[in-house]
Design an enzyme around this catalytic site. Structure first.
Site, short mmCIF file in Angstrom:
data_model
loop_
_atom_site.label_atom_id
_atom_site.label_comp_id
_atom_site.label_asym_id
_atom_site.label_seq_id
_atom_site.Cartn_x
_atom_site.Cartn_y
_atom_site.Cartn_z
N HIS A 52 0.84 -1.19 0.00
CA HIS A 52 0.00 0.00 0.00
C HIS A 52 0.88 1.25 0.00
CE1 HIS A 52 0.57 -0.86 4.43
NE2 HIS A 52 1.02 0.37 4.32
C1 T46 Z 1 2.66 0.56 6.98
C2 T46 Z 1 3.51 -0.65 7.16
C3 T46 Z 1 4.96 -0.33 7.24
C4 T46 Z 1 -4.28 -0.46 13.58
O1 T46 Z 1 -5.38 -0.71 14.11
N1 T46 Z 1 -3.56 0.63 13.96
C5 T46 Z 1 -2.36 0.93 13.42
O2 T46 Z 1 -1.75 1.95 13.80
C6 T46 Z 1 -1.82 0.06 12.42
C7 T46 Z 1 -0.47 0.37 11.80
C8 T46 Z 1 -2.54 -1.04 12.06
N2 T46 Z 1 -3.74 -1.29 12.63
C9 T46 Z 1 -4.48 -2.51 12.25
C10 T46 Z 1 -5.04 -2.52 10.83
C11 T46 Z 1 -5.07 -3.98 10.49
O3 T46 Z 1 -6.24 -4.56 11.01
O4 T46 Z 1 -3.56 -3.61 12.28
C12 T46 Z 1 -3.88 -4.55 11.28
C13 T46 Z 1 -2.67 -4.85 10.40
O5 T46 Z 1 -2.39 -3.70 9.61
P1 T46 Z 1 -1.82 -3.83 8.12
O6 T46 Z 1 -2.39 -5.00 7.44
O7 T46 Z 1 -1.98 -2.50 7.46
O8 T46 Z 1 -0.27 -4.13 8.42
P2 T46 Z 1 0.96 -4.03 7.41
O9 T46 Z 1 2.09 -4.71 8.08
O10 T46 Z 1 0.60 -4.48 6.04
O11 T46 Z 1 1.27 -2.45 7.29
C14 T46 Z 1 1.75 -1.75 8.44
C15 T46 Z 1 0.99 -0.44 8.59
O12 T46 Z 1 -0.43 -0.68 8.67
C16 T46 Z 1 1.24 0.49 7.42
O13 T46 Z 1 0.76 1.77 7.72
O14 T46 Z 1 3.07 1.51 6.36
O15 T46 Z 1 3.14 -1.47 8.28
#
Ligand code: T46
Length: 137
Positions: A52
């Protein structure tokens, strides 16, 4: 990996008298006020993460343990970055597509973010990202 406009490393001071201490403060090292901190650990090595870009949020990523491969893409160029030292950060500007690959069992990623969590700040479709990136020049 050489630095360029797409790949910007942030090098933190490291004090090694008794063990090691690394610190970051804003604005000296982190180029935005920090409004959120999160970490990623115990990630399944089989699954890459990210895929993303953020519309507004800027971030700096640090790998506190083990290592991680990160692909960054601004819509024109793509680069692969390896993080493997707690004192080396990767600045991720807004509108930079990023993917995290090759998590190890022990990888710990620490992320400093400029904005509060907002699902609407995410662009998760690569074609949409390319379109928005082109439109914003
Ligand atoms: C990014 C990369 C480097 C929250 O509720 N609060 C938060 O602050 C974050 C970061 C995530 N979440 C929840 C949203 C999803 O349900 O945690 C879950 C996993 O998030 P996501 O699938 O977006 O995780 P990554 O590892 O793909 O991405 C993360 C960050 O979300 C993103 O901003 O830049 O790490």
């Amino acid at each position: 990996m050489r630095e360029n406009e797409l790949v910007r490393f942030i090098y933190l001071p490291k004090i090694t008298d008794d063990g090691s201490l690394v610190f970051a403060q804003t604005p000296d090292h982190i180029p935005f006020p920090i409004n959120r901190i999160y970490s990623i650990f115990d990630a399944d090595p089989k699954f890459p993460r990210g895929f993303h870009a953020h519309k507004k949020t800027q971030q700096v990523l640090f790998c506190l343990n083990s290592d991680i491969k990160i692909i960054v893409d601004d819509g024109k160029k793509r680069a692969t970055v390896f993080l493997d030292k707690p004192e080396h950060g990767l600045f991720l500007d807004k509108m930079v597509w990023h993917e995290m690959h090759d998590f190890k069992k022990k990888t710990i990623l620490l992320v400093l973010a400029s904005n509060l969590y907002d699902p609407d700040d995410y662009i998760r479709d690569y074609k949409e990202f390319l379109g928005l990136s082109k439109a914003s020049g």
